[in-house]
Design an enzyme around this catalytic site. Sequence first.
Site, PDB file in Angstrom:
ATOM      1  N   CYS A 136      -5.005   0.297  -5.130  1.00 44.59           N
ATOM      2  CA  CYS A 136      -3.638   0.232  -5.684  1.00 44.59           C
ATOM      3  C   CYS A 136      -3.631  -0.924  -6.676  1.00 44.59           C
ATOM      4  CB  CYS A 136      -2.608   0.006  -4.580  1.00 44.59           C
ATOM      5  SG  CYS A 136      -2.502   1.338  -3.375  1.00 44.59           S
ATOM      6  N   HIS A 155      -6.354  -6.267  -1.932  1.00 48.44           N
ATOM      7  CA  HIS A 155      -5.254  -5.382  -1.529  1.00 48.44           C
ATOM      8  C   HIS A 155      -4.229  -6.101  -0.646  1.00 48.44           C
ATOM      9  CE1 HIS A 155      -3.660  -1.350  -0.871  1.00 48.44           C
ATOM     10  NE2 HIS A 155      -3.662  -1.538   0.431  1.00 48.44           N
ATOM     11  N   SER A 169       0.832  -1.196   0.000  1.00 50.93           N
ATOM     12  CA  SER A 169       0.000   0.000   0.000  1.00 50.93           C
ATOM     13  C   SER A 169       0.882   1.266   0.000  1.00 50.93           C
ATOM     14  CB  SER A 169      -0.942  -0.054   1.203  1.00 50.93           C
ATOM     15  OG  SER A 169      -1.989   0.841   1.032  1.00 50.93           O
ATOM     16  N   ASP A 195      -7.946  -5.707  -6.215  1.00 52.25           N
ATOM     17  CA  ASP A 195      -7.815  -4.436  -5.488  1.00 52.25           C
ATOM     18  C   ASP A 195      -8.017  -3.292  -6.465  1.00 52.25           C
ATOM     19  OD1 ASP A 195      -7.094  -2.416  -3.710  1.00 52.25           O
ATOM     20  OD2 ASP A 195      -4.954  -2.666  -4.083  1.00 52.25           O
TER      21      ASP A 195
END
Lengths: 427, 62
Positions: free
Chosen positions: A337, A391, A146, A334
């Site tokens: 990102c 994610h 992240s 995700d």
Amino acid sequence: FPLFDDSGVSLEELGHHAGYYKIEHSHAARLFYFFFESRNRKSDPVVIWLTGGPGCSSELAMFYENGPFKITKNLSLVWNEYGWDKVSNLLYVDQPVGTGFSYSSDRQDIRHDENGVSNDLYDLLQTFFDEHPDLVENDFFITGESYAGHYIPALASRIHQGNKAKEGTHINLKGFAIGNGLTDPAIQYKTYPDYALDMGIITKSQHRRINLLVPPCELAIGACGTDGTLSCMTSYYVCNAIFTSIMLHAGDMNHYDIRKKCEGSLCYDFSNMEKFLNQQSVREALGVGDIEFVSCSPTVYKAMLVDWMRNSEVGIPALLEDGIKMLVYAGEYDLICNWLGNSRWVHAMQWSGKEEFVASPKVPFLVDGSEAGLLKRHGPLSFLKVHDAGHMVPMDQPKAALEMLKRWTRGTLYEKSSNPQILVADM
Amino acid sequence: SFAGIFDDPRLPPSDFPSAQAEKLIRELNLFPKSDTNIIHRNIQNSSLLAAGEKKIVERRLR
């Protein structure tokens, strides 16, 4: 630690540590860390994990992704079968200052940029290896996810620079891995509409309309560059309109995993971590006294806003040229990102192996004979799109994530099969 | 051509960063008691910090 142990491992044999490091270049700050010796071999690589946010504590990943234990409903711990300490000596640091159990008595110690963050981590590592001289020869890898897509290249560059200048203890940096990270906002923000369209989150007409925000976003990020200030704040507002516009159409979709919904405002329930770490018995075991546990810090988040839109990719080519490995991996579901934005910045990066990397084939990443992802590689650079994950790849695909770490740190992520016609990424 | 996008009342206001930080934390069902660990008091009962002015203090966990 109230560990429910059915593994047969003697508690006496465990090399589990908690510590505080007094930051050298600070007014009065200390970083808290957990260190777990490898469950198997002391000679395993040393791996540092950095959690994003910015401003979220490392315990988030430790208990819900790749740490040695998971928290049960009754707040005891059970072994994580796929903890990364099975193949590495694993270090989790609460950072930047103000996060988790890390603290200061001076507000000026709150960090605002990668320079501050990476210097603190570098200084901690120097002292950590002085404390653990038996690990200094081990291979060293930086990992995280992240917002750590910003921290990781900055720390890698800081260590490499320190090594080259023969500054302090040589850290045996071999590589760094970024999982579902934010590294090159100029490319990643303009990719949001394309990913959302591909995944059916928005329609073509909505895509066309949202794409009108891309040119001003690019312009603003261009002004921000790698060290802008006000321009970076401006681009944060301008570019986030792209993401917000998509989410207006996405309803209650979980932006960390588009297959899921957020119930009310709740996308995940990590509350047991706070409950566990606030227990008196646990605090005593950790030795933190009455220092509060700040799971995620809004103040740290806001302090890093000026850093958010800066391009953290710029230092990477120099590292690759010097043979430091980089793995960029991303769970395919995700949004925030997303893998497409990550793939695009990795492919666009200017370095000596760019053409060969772009031309290299995608090969299956096999775990137990099943395709767990698609892998591209050339030289020190690898990109892995992980199937059936959002994610947090180690949470969604723990076995594949552990295999990925093991093979990548040992240089066997990508190997030719016995059939020369088929390239597979398998053991 | 941006009319109707930036002035969309559904888009977040100027306190966007604070709102985003709050949203991030609530989405994970986390409720930290403090905004950040800035401490203006003597720290009590910390066996790690009782070790004094050493640069690094570490203890083994059981």
